[in-house]
Scaffold this motif. Structure first.
Motif: not given
Ligand code: NAD
Ligand code: ZN
Length: 462
Positions: A234-237, A239-241, A260-264, A272-274, A303-305, A307-309
């Motif tokens: 999944g995304g960053g949220a 994988t953090d959890a 699964t996200t660019l941020t992730g 290794g920070k969770t 497949t990212l929308p 805005q998420e991309a």
């Molecule tokens: N541990 C760290 O070092 C670190 C660093 C940066 C951010 N973070 C954390 O990461 C979180 C933000 O992560 P994020 O931006 O990835 O957001 P997110 O995890 O909330 O995901 C964003 C949205 O994209 C959707 N999504 C994810 N992958 C998809 C895919 N491949 N196709 C379609 N939809 C998809 C998800 O369902 C969600 O609705 C925050 O909680 C932040 O605190 C942690």
């Protein structure tokens, strides 16, 4: 655990693979000493050619063994071995071994005429190349072609388009899949096809995954024993959890994030920070828990929308500014590989966030202040874009990259609230991460509060 954390990082490979050059770059980026075995022998014993002629190859191999043993004393280093070191059993203690690969033609082009004793006759060169290839494969934990590859491997990160389909290679049984409904709905079936998970769980989508109640639900539904692995898709949220659950369930299980996200892929799943959230604030509870393996498949981003991309791009620009290269201009798979490697190096150098890792906060002091001032009515990526703008202005540097790529616009926010948040964030003294120039971060820069406040004000719309 298949990483170089706290262990020697040993490079093996054929002549002309670039072990010395790559070793030097990797050592610099990891903040480690480089032990270049061939160079040390030459400094102390004279040229390798001379040793071959006067004492013979066997004597050289013995010398090589001795210098390799000496290199392993003390702190974890980067150790570049000679091409033939693998012809005798490599006497390695606790080491992570990377095979630096090179094509035969490239190796020959680079080595011929170099004066190396084994690079005079092309047929002989080719024979040795073929003889040694299986020996490198046998001693090495992984293969790499450049410094970024070596660093990624050392951090246990695998970046490859289609990697999700190869999950069997990276995860040990038994394992539980943790995902969320959106990502699970799109990529869950492929993950299940690629690996025989013994159980599968959903956390809520988005930041709600990081609520204590959600995490408690997962703790209570997991059935894995101490031999199990948690795989987080999944995304960053997510994988953090899930990473935090892996760090705490049964006092800690190995885990494998598949961001699964660019941020992730360039940020959250690396280092290794969770963490989970409290009502009092984000990321207030967490653990350092380095993944056993991180599987990054840039194809999952398709497949990212929209805005998420876009939202991961602010962290990409941040990484490029820190690295001193316009990484944001690269095509996506390469962009992900380079940014992931940059963060991996910083985190390997400072796994517990005590020193250099602070550089990753570039722009974030302002970003957090703007987020608080806007009562979280602004996205993290918009806030980071504004924060980078402020950091560049205070650094006296050109802001055009941030403006062209991220086009940040001042946002409506409560100026006083933002300023209070910025001061609280810094707990008393105002110390910022700035840049001496792109590629050269300056950590803990102290500036007059009025100057900082003036820059913060410029980020806020009237
Ligand atoms: N541990 C760290 O070092 C670190 C660093 C940066 C951010 N973070 C954390 O990461 C979180 C933000 O992560 P994020 O931006 O990835 O957001 P997110 O995890 O909330 O995901 C964003 C949205 O994209 C959707 N999504 C994810 N992958 C998809 C895919 N491949 N196709 C379609 N939809 C998809 C998800 O369902 C969600 O609705 C925050 O909680 C932040 O605190 C942690
Ligand atoms: Zn961020």
């Amino acid at each position: 655990m298949a990483t170089a954390l706290g262990r020697h990082l040993v490079l093996v490979g054929f002549m002309g693979a670039g072990k010395s050059t790559i070793g030097a770059e990797v050592a610099r980026r990891l903040g480690r000493e480089l032990a270049d075995v061939d160079a040390q022998i030459e400094r102390a014993e004279g040229s390798i050619d001379g040793i071959f002629q006067e004492r013979g190859e066997t004597a050289f191999r013995e010398l090589e063994g001795r210098y390799l043993a000496e290199a392993q004393a003390g702190q974890p280093k980067v150790i570049a071995t000679g091409g033939g070191a693998v012809e005798r059993p490599l006497a390695l203690e606790d080491a992570f071994v990377v095979h630096v690969e090179v094509a035969l033609e490239t190796a020959w082009e680079r080595s011929r005429g170099s004066g190396r004793p084994l690079a005079r006759d092309e047929a002989d060169f080719r024979r040795r190349y073929e003889l040694r290839a299986p020996l490198y494969a046998e001693v090495a934990d992984v293969r790499a072609r450049d410094a970024d590859d070596v660093i990624l491997a050392a951090a246990g990160i695998h970046v490859e388009t289609g990697a999700l389909q190869l999950l069997e290679r990276f995860v040990e049984e038994p394992a539980a899949l943790v995902t969320e409904p959106v990502v699970g709905g799109i990529h869950g079936a492929d993950a299940q096809l690629a690996f025989p998970f013994v159980e599968s769980h959903d956390l809520p989508t988005g930041e709600a995954a990081k609520e204590v109640a959600a995490v408690e639900g997962l703790w209570r539904s997991l059935r894995l024993g101490r031999d199990g692995t948690v795989v987080a898709l999944g995304g960053g949220a997510l994988t953090d959890a899930a990473g935090f659950v892996a760090a705490t369930y049964l006092r800690g299980l190995p885990w494998v994030p598949i961001p699964t996200t660019l941020t992730g892929q360039v940020d959250a799943a690396i280092g290794g920070k969770t963490a989970i959230d409290l009502l009092e604030g984000k990321n207030l509870v967490g653990a350092f828990h380095w993944p056993d393996q991180t599987v990054i498949d840039p194809a999952l981003l398709a497949t990212l929308p929209e805005q998420e991309a876009r939202s991961g791009l602010a962290e990409v620009v941040k990484t490029g500014l820190l690295a001193g290269e316009p990484l944001w201009e690269l095509p996506e798979p390469e962009l992900v590989r380079r940014c992931a490697a940059f963060k991996a190096a910083v985190c390997l150098r400072d796994p517990h966030d005590r020193a250099d890792r602070k550089m990753l906060n570039l722009g974030h002091t302002f970003a957090h202040a703007v987020e608080a001032g806007a009562r979280f009515g602004v996205s993290h990526s918009e806030a980071v874009a504004l924060g980078l703008l402020a950091a560049l202005r205070l650094s006296g540097l050109d802001t055009s990259a941030v403006e062209d790529v991220l086009a940040p616009e001042p946002v409506p926010a409560d100026r006083e609230l933002a300023w209070q948040a910025l001061q609280r964030d810094k707990k008393g003294s105002l110390r910022l991460v700035l840049l001496t120039r792109p590629g050269e971060p300056a950590i803990d820069v102290q500036l007059p509060p009025e100057q900082v406040r003036a820059e913060l004000d410029r980020l806020i719309a009237e």
